[in-house]
Motif scaffolding. Structure first.
Motif, PDB file in Angstrom:
ATOM      1  N   THR A  60       0.833  -1.202   0.000  1.00 19.74           N
ATOM      2  CA  THR A  60       0.000   0.000   0.000  1.00 19.74           C
ATOM      3  C   THR A  60       0.868   1.253   0.000  1.00 19.74           C
ATOM      4  O   THR A  60       0.637   2.180  -0.777  1.00 19.74           O
ATOM      5  CB  THR A  60      -0.908  -0.016   1.262  1.00 19.74           C
ATOM      6  OG1 THR A  60      -1.647  -1.227   1.248  1.00 19.74           O
ATOM      7  CG2 THR A  60      -1.846   1.166   1.300  1.00 19.74           C
ATOM      8  N   THR A 106      -2.815  -5.589 -10.904  1.00 23.85           N
ATOM      9  CA  THR A 106      -2.303  -6.656 -10.053  1.00 23.85           C
ATOM     10  C   THR A 106      -1.849  -7.834 -10.914  1.00 23.85           C
ATOM     11  O   THR A 106      -2.500  -8.174 -11.896  1.00 23.85           O
ATOM     12  CB  THR A 106      -3.364  -7.095  -9.022  1.00 23.85           C
ATOM     13  OG1 THR A 106      -2.758  -8.034  -8.134  1.00 23.85           O
ATOM     14  CG2 THR A 106      -4.571  -7.776  -9.657  1.00 23.85           C
ATOM     15  N   MET A 137      -1.575 -10.863  -9.706  1.00 24.13           N
ATOM     16  CA  MET A 137      -2.460 -11.974  -9.328  1.00 24.13           C
ATOM     17  C   MET A 137      -3.557 -11.432  -8.410  1.00 24.13           C
ATOM     18  O   MET A 137      -3.273 -10.724  -7.445  1.00 24.13           O
ATOM     19  CB  MET A 137      -1.662 -13.069  -8.616  1.00 24.13           C
ATOM     20  CG  MET A 137      -2.536 -14.203  -8.118  1.00 24.13           C
ATOM     21  SD  MET A 137      -1.543 -15.570  -7.499  1.00 24.13           S
ATOM     22  CE  MET A 137      -2.534 -16.024  -6.069  1.00 24.13           C
ATOM     23  N   GLN A 180       0.432 -10.408  -4.379  1.00 22.09           N
ATOM     24  CA  GLN A 180       0.051 -11.830  -4.379  1.00 22.09           C
ATOM     25  C   GLN A 180       0.902 -12.680  -5.311  1.00 22.09           C
ATOM     26  O   GLN A 180       0.786 -13.900  -5.293  1.00 22.09           O
ATOM     27  CB  GLN A 180      -1.434 -11.991  -4.762  1.00 22.09           C
ATOM     28  CG  GLN A 180      -2.406 -11.370  -3.777  1.00 22.09           C
ATOM     29  CD  GLN A 180      -2.314 -11.950  -2.372  1.00 22.09           C
ATOM     30  OE1 GLN A 180      -1.764 -13.034  -2.168  1.00 22.09           O
ATOM     31  NE2 GLN A 180      -2.837 -11.230  -1.401  1.00 22.09           N
ATOM     32  N   HIS A 195       5.063  -9.501   4.574  1.00 15.79           N
ATOM     33  CA  HIS A 195       4.232 -10.360   5.443  1.00 15.79           C
ATOM     34  C   HIS A 195       3.454 -11.423   4.690  1.00 15.79           C
ATOM     35  O   HIS A 195       2.978 -12.388   5.286  1.00 15.79           O
ATOM     36  CB  HIS A 195       3.300  -9.504   6.315  1.00 15.79           C
ATOM     37  CG  HIS A 195       2.175  -8.858   5.564  1.00 15.79           C
ATOM     38  ND1 HIS A 195       0.941  -9.435   5.490  1.00 15.79           N
ATOM     39  CD2 HIS A 195       2.098  -7.701   4.873  1.00 15.79           C
ATOM     40  CE1 HIS A 195       0.134  -8.637   4.784  1.00 15.79           C
ATOM     41  NE2 HIS A 195       0.826  -7.579   4.392  1.00 15.79           N
TER      42      HIS A 195
HETATM   43  C1  LIG Z   1      -3.434  -7.768  -4.536  1.00 19.17           C
HETATM   44  C2  LIG Z   1      -3.119  -7.004  -3.290  1.00 19.17           C
HETATM   45  N1  LIG Z   1      -2.643  -5.766  -3.375  1.00 19.17           N
HETATM   46  C3  LIG Z   1      -2.319  -5.037  -2.299  1.00 19.17           C
HETATM   47  C4  LIG Z   1      -2.495  -5.536  -1.032  1.00 19.17           C
HETATM   48  C5  LIG Z   1      -2.129  -4.691   0.134  1.00 19.17           C
HETATM   49  O1  LIG Z   1      -1.089  -5.239   0.842  1.00 19.17           O
HETATM   50  P1  LIG Z   1      -0.616  -4.563   2.218  1.00 19.17           P
HETATM   51  O2  LIG Z   1      -1.834  -4.582   3.098  1.00 19.17           O
HETATM   52  O3  LIG Z   1       0.470  -5.434   2.697  1.00 19.17           O
HETATM   53  O4  LIG Z   1      -0.200  -3.176   1.894  1.00 19.17           O
HETATM   54  C6  LIG Z   1      -3.004  -6.823  -0.874  1.00 19.17           C
HETATM   55  C7  LIG Z   1      -3.250  -7.374   0.475  1.00 19.17           C
HETATM   56  O5  LIG Z   1      -4.079  -8.229   0.665  1.00 19.17           O
HETATM   57  C8  LIG Z   1      -3.311  -7.570  -2.028  1.00 19.17           C
HETATM   58  O6  LIG Z   1      -3.802  -8.803  -1.928  1.00 19.17           O
END
Ligand SMILES: Cc1ncc(COP(=O)(O)O)c(C=O)c1O
Length: 411
Positions: free
Chosen positions: A99, A175, A177, A207, A229
């Motif tokens: 994010t 994205t 995935m 992902q 994480h």
């Molecule tokens: C496709 C995708 N993008 C972004 C994020 C955001 O990740 P984070 O909460 O580690 O910033 C996630 C988290 O589930 C995700 O699945």
């Protein structure tokens, strides 16, 4: 790949949490790795070791601990740069998570390079992390957002994408995935198409990086974001990969210590990459833990992990298809990673998740931070089971049996 040839029992022994029992004596069945993955002992130990033996602030000190901590921190960056095929460690910026990485691009690169009337192309399957930063920017700078549609089968409509590219977007962001459908998008092809019209491309690899080999040079990605994480590393640490020339030309995102070369009362000179984008004391233990996580995944092998997860996914789709009234959204196993989001006729996803929890099975229910995608399918929520290298075929059997039990309970 069979669970025997992959050696899943040996993998499981590396994860202390997997020996927990819940609800009395039910073994934990953790099917929520898409939200966050479990951590192997090597990661826990690396962070513990830093705090026990080398804890010091980095980059500034001349004493032994500071030098050791700095070396460990920068060694982790080298390992992560090699993991994604970056040309240099200056292209690997540590952030808090995916994010923050995407927000960094939106605040620094996009605010400098985009102006009123410019177009950004996203997709209908984005996580809120790859939507909201662009919505904020669009509102502020009168940017036009367009969305590549998703088909009923859960894939991107590439003809529609091709048509949207005729708008000559400045940025394409998508994205690799989907965290809901599991769809693996043809990133290399989509990047090539976007580059043909002169767009810069940002890949959300939250992902993908945990589950299969991601190579930024092979992809020709301009920016790529991911979180530790979700790949066996700690929370609070992520990466923004950026092409060096793009990063060089970008203004700093956050100002403060470490990101400067020189400061006067009236101004500053920014530091070299990657430090220009790492203001303040970073998450040192977390970076070291992230390095250990990448080492762990590499020792097992990303291709082995991907092949084993494919076996799990195929088996899960088969088992779930035997349950009447259950519908999985997303494409068939060949086109997706280990994510199964589903509905079960007449039972709310939250009720399903709660009843599964009573069996020791951890799944997620809701919109999974992808509300527009759920709206696309006319669903308020789904239940999501997701798999990683430590899951077993037997756990998928437990899931299927527990779902049958849930159905029986609801009559
Ligand atoms: C496709 C995708 N993008 C972004 C994020 C955001 O990740 P984070 O909460 O580690 O910033 C996630 C988290 O589930 C995700 O699945």
């Amino acid at each position: 790949m069979s669970s025997h040839s992959f050696g899943v029992e040996r993998v499981r022994a590396d994860f202390p949490i997997l020996s927990r029992a819940l609800q009395g004596n039910k073994p934990l069945v953790y099917l929520d790795s898409t939200a966050t993955a479990q951590k192997p002992l090597s990661v826990i130990r690396a962070m513990d070791d830093y705090y026990r033996n080398t804890n010091a602030n980095i980059h500034r000190g001349v004493h032994t601990l500071a030098e050791e901590a700095t070396a460990d921190y920068e060694r982790a960056r080298e390992r992560i740069a090699a993991f994604i095929g970056a040309r240099s460690t200056s292209e690997v910026i540590f952030t808090r998570n995916t994010t923050e990485s995407i927000n960094l691009v939106a605040y620094s690169w996009a605010r400098k390079n985009l102006s009123s009337g410019d177009v950004i192309i996203l997709t209908e399957m984005e996580h809120h992390s790859n939507l909201v930063p662009w919505q904020i920017l669009a509102e502020e700078k009168n940017i036009r957002l367009e969305f590549t549609p998703v088909t009923d089968e859960g894939e991107l409509n590439l003809q529609a994408y091709q048509n949207l590219l005729e708008l000559r977007p400045k940025l394409v962001a998508f994205t690799q995935m989907s965290n809901v459908l599991g769809t693996i998008n043809p990133a290399e092809e989509m990047i090539r198409m976007a580059h043909e019209v002169g767009a810069v491309v940002l890949i959300d690899a939250a992902q993908s990086a945990p589950h299969f080999k991601v190579d930024v040079q092979k992809l020709k990605a301009d920016f790529l974001a991911f979180s530790a994480h979700k790949m066996c590393g700690p929370t609070g640490i992520g990466v923004l990969y950026g092409r060096r020339d793009l990063l060089e030309a970008m203004p700093p995102f956050l100002g403060g210590g470490d990101m400067i070369k020189k400061v006067t009362l009236r101004g500053f000179t920014p530091n070299e990459l990657p430090h220009k984008f790492e203001a303040g004391t970073p998450a040192i233990a977390e970076v070291i833990g992230f390095g250990a996580a990448v080492e762990y995944l590499e020792q097992i092998g990303m291709d082995q992990i991907a092949a084993y997860e494919h076996t799990l996914t195929r088996y899960a789709l088969d088992r779930l298809s035997e349950i009447s009234g259950l519908k999985v959204i997303g494409p068939p196993a060949e086109k997706k990673g280990g994510v199964c989001s589903f509905t079960l006729e007449g039972i709310h996803p939250h009720d399903i998740a709660q009843l599964l929890d009573r069996e020791g099975i951890a799944v997620r229910a809701g919109h999974h931070c992808a509300m527009p995608l759920h709206q696309r399918y006319g669903l308020p929520a789904t239940t999501r089971a997701s798999f990683y290298l430590y899951n077993t075929l037997e756990e998928i059997d437990f899931l299927a049996e527990a779902l049958e039990k849930t159905k029986a309970l609801f009559g």
